[in-house]
Design an enzyme around this catalytic site. Structure first.
Site, PDB file in Angstrom:
ATOM      1  N   SER A  70      -7.185  24.392 -40.332  1.00  0.00           N
ATOM      2  CA  SER A  70      -7.982  23.702 -39.321  1.00  0.00           C
ATOM      3  C   SER A  70      -8.881  24.697 -38.609  1.00  0.00           C
ATOM      4  O   SER A  70      -8.483  25.848 -38.372  1.00  0.00           O
ATOM      5  CB  SER A  70      -7.035  23.045 -38.310  1.00  0.00           C
ATOM      6  OG  SER A  70      -7.735  22.760 -37.117  1.00  0.00           O
ATOM      7  N   GLY A 124      -6.838  15.532 -26.932  1.00  0.00           N
ATOM      8  CA  GLY A 124      -6.115  15.254 -25.687  1.00  0.00           C
ATOM      9  C   GLY A 124      -6.976  14.656 -24.600  1.00  0.00           C
ATOM     10  O   GLY A 124      -6.596  14.642 -23.437  1.00  0.00           O
ATOM     11  N   GLY A 126      -8.198  11.462 -24.654  1.00  0.00           N
ATOM     12  CA  GLY A 126      -8.180  10.006 -24.632  1.00  0.00           C
ATOM     13  C   GLY A 126      -9.101   9.374 -25.660  1.00  0.00           C
ATOM     14  O   GLY A 126      -9.355   8.176 -25.606  1.00  0.00           O
ATOM     15  N   LEU A 127      -9.637  10.163 -26.604  1.00  0.00           N
ATOM     16  CA  LEU A 127     -10.516   9.596 -27.639  1.00  0.00           C
ATOM     17  C   LEU A 127      -9.791   9.438 -28.966  1.00  0.00           C
ATOM     18  O   LEU A 127     -10.403   9.233 -30.006  1.00  0.00           O
ATOM     19  CB  LEU A 127     -11.750  10.482 -27.826  1.00  0.00           C
ATOM     20  CG  LEU A 127     -12.782  10.347 -26.723  1.00  0.00           C
ATOM     21  CD1 LEU A 127     -13.933  11.311 -26.919  1.00  0.00           C
ATOM     22  CD2 LEU A 127     -13.320   8.922 -26.677  1.00  0.00           C
ATOM     23  N   SER A 128      -8.475   9.596 -28.921  1.00  0.00           N
ATOM     24  CA  SER A 128      -7.643   9.353 -30.091  1.00  0.00           C
ATOM     25  C   SER A 128      -7.940  10.272 -31.275  1.00  0.00           C
ATOM     26  O   SER A 128      -8.063   9.818 -32.412  1.00  0.00           O
ATOM     27  CB  SER A 128      -7.767   7.885 -30.507  1.00  0.00           C
ATOM     28  OG  SER A 128      -6.549   7.494 -31.057  1.00  0.00           O
ATOM     29  N   SER A 129      -8.040  11.545 -30.985  1.00  0.00           N
ATOM     30  CA  SER A 129      -8.227  12.510 -32.075  1.00  0.00           C
ATOM     31  C   SER A 129      -7.029  12.465 -33.023  1.00  0.00           C
ATOM     32  O   SER A 129      -7.176  12.712 -34.226  1.00  0.00           O
ATOM     33  CB  SER A 129      -8.414  13.914 -31.514  1.00  0.00           C
ATOM     34  OG  SER A 129      -7.305  14.276 -30.727  1.00  0.00           O
ATOM     35  N   GLU A 164       2.877   7.841 -37.028  1.00  0.00           N
ATOM     36  CA  GLU A 164       2.929   8.351 -35.654  1.00  0.00           C
ATOM     37  C   GLU A 164       4.311   8.104 -35.044  1.00  0.00           C
ATOM     38  O   GLU A 164       4.858   8.956 -34.349  1.00  0.00           O
ATOM     39  CB  GLU A 164       1.829   7.706 -34.807  1.00  0.00           C
ATOM     40  CG  GLU A 164       1.815   8.215 -33.400  1.00  0.00           C
ATOM     41  CD  GLU A 164       0.452   8.594 -32.868  1.00  0.00           C
ATOM     42  OE1 GLU A 164      -0.535   8.574 -33.626  1.00  0.00           O
ATOM     43  OE2 GLU A 164       0.377   8.931 -31.675  1.00  0.00           O
ATOM     44  N   ASP A 176      -5.273   2.188 -31.867  1.00  0.00           N
ATOM     45  CA  ASP A 176      -6.060   3.375 -32.224  1.00  0.00           C
ATOM     46  C   ASP A 176      -6.322   3.434 -33.719  1.00  0.00           C
ATOM     47  O   ASP A 176      -7.454   3.607 -34.173  1.00  0.00           O
ATOM     48  CB  ASP A 176      -5.329   4.655 -31.795  1.00  0.00           C
ATOM     49  CG  ASP A 176      -5.067   4.677 -30.303  1.00  0.00           C
ATOM     50  OD1 ASP A 176      -5.618   3.819 -29.608  1.00  0.00           O
ATOM     51  OD2 ASP A 176      -4.299   5.539 -29.847  1.00  0.00           O
TER      52      ASP A 176
END
Ligand code: GLA
Length: 392
Positions: A70, A124, A126-129, A164, A176
């Site tokens: 990554s 982290g 709140g955009l659902s990475s 998840e 999400d």
């Protein structure tokens, strides 16, 4: 922006694996406009996928193990995709190995892949990475297995939700993963989380959507999230007993809650239930407002949603409250609320499309004055769901 991320992922793949990737799996983040913490109670939510993405460059691996690197983490993750084991709460590799583990347990023959991940989606915030990473990784595995076409976006979303639960330990709802996997370009999605029916909703051109990170990292959010879900489930069980039929919390009416809530529920359950029942009503009204173009009324519903999340659902924090209050005071802002799970993370701000520049600047200054925290509102547009792009 996503062009740069594509070349970052491709370049990282070449550097780490010494060859070119075969394809890219691209998955957007999402922002939820309204309908918060109702998905796991069978309610309605209104998210949209955003024009910020996770990109996974991938190819079949030479060996038996899958390898993921990554751009944001130094280590190379190596795991058996047919029987991966969780790396413990919060570790990024859970999100890439989880979908492979779920597909394998469904009986699919999932081959090993080499992969490089890059993103322009803040983590982290709140955009659902995490959902974007799950869905992109899931697509990379399915595509290498040659069965991406057999798995519908909805089944992909369900597998990623299960991943998840099993690998990250978060008992999340379906919002999400479903919005990341199934979104349509230019549209928000009104999702019935009980039967997964989706209606698309166009956003009025006069309204812009800003995502503003509070700068507060979400601490211990997994445990608190799971606790909220338990509160809602026990409230639903108790109300079902009173009503003599099995109900999802989101289908309980105001009248039913007024009649039975006080006697059947403890104080915490009553507050959680009040939020869910109210939020369910707000989301359906919000869709009507958007369809009518009544942005003032839509904004008021967003503000009510935030109050309810802060007071009854208790998932806000002082900084998010200040951010929302500061935003709502600015001329040209219709409304604002925390978005996503809460406990830190981001707020979504709805404002006049012709005022984005000055409104962003004013909000940055107001939030700095109130908290000392630097933030930069990000203008997001409704985008298409996840896909695979072949490179060769
Ligand atoms: C997280 C979960 C979703 C949803 C939201 C709150 O993002 O993953 O399923 O419950 O929180 O609305």
């Amino acid at each position: 922006m996503t062009g740069d991320i594509r070349s970052l992922a491709t370049g990282l793949f070449r550097e780490r694996f010494g060859r070119a990737p075969r394809a890219l799996a691209v998955a957007p983040g999402r922002v939820n406009l309204i309908g918060e913490h109702t998905d796991y109670s069978g309610g309605h939510v209104l998210p949209m996928a955003v024009d910020r993405h996770v990109v996974v460059a991938f190819d079949a691996a030479g060996g038996q193990a899958s390898r993921f690197c990554s751009a944001d983490f130094p280590e190379m993750a190596e795991f058996d995709q047919r029987a991966p084991s969780s790396c413990g709460a919060g570790h990024w590799t859970n999100y890439v190995m989880g979908p492979a583990g779920v597909f394998s347990s469904q009986g699919r023959d999932i081959p090993a892949i080499d992969a490089a991940v890059a993103a322009d989606l803040p983590k982290g915030a709140g955009l659902s990475s995490s959902a974007a990473l799950e869905v992109a990784s899931g697509l990379a595995f399915l595509s290498t297995a040659g069965c991406a076409g057999e798995v519908s976006p909805r089944s992909l979303a369900l597998a990623c939700q299960e991943a998840e639960h099993r690998y990250a330990g978060v008992k999340c709802g379906i919002m999400d993963q479903l919005s990341v996997a199934c979104a349509e370009d230019g549209k928000a999605m009104y999702i019935d989380c009980h039967n997964l029916f989706v209606k698309t909703v166009e956003l009025p051109a006069a309204m812009a959507v800003l995502v503003v990170d509070s700068g507060v990292p979400r601490k211990l959010a997994e445990a608190a999230y799971n606790q909220r879900r338990e509160d809602c489930e026990s409230a639903a069980r108790k109300l079902s007993k009173e009503l003599g039929r099995r109900v999802r919390l989101a289908e309980v009416t105001h009248d039913e809650l007024n009649e039975f809530g006080r006697s059947a529920l403890d104080k915490t359950e009553l507050r959680r239930a009040r939020h869910v029942v109210g939020e369910e009503l707000r989301s359906s009204r919000a869709v009507d407002c958007l369809r009518r173009g009544d942005l003032e009324a839509f904004g008021e519903l967003a503000r009510e949603s935030h109050r309810s999340l802060a007071e009854d659902f208790e998932v806000s924090c002082p900084e998010l409250d200040k951010l929302v209050a500061a935003a709502c005071r600015i001329e040209g802002v219709f409304g604002a609320r925390l978005t996503g799970a809460g406990f830190g993370g981001a707020a979504v701000v709805f404002c006049r499309a012709d005022g984005v520049g000055p409104i962003s600047a004013e909000l940055t200054a107001a939030y700095r004055a109130r908290t000392g925290i630097e933030t930069r509102p990000v203008l997001v547009r409704p985008s298409a769901g996840a896909r695979v792009e072949q490179l060769r």
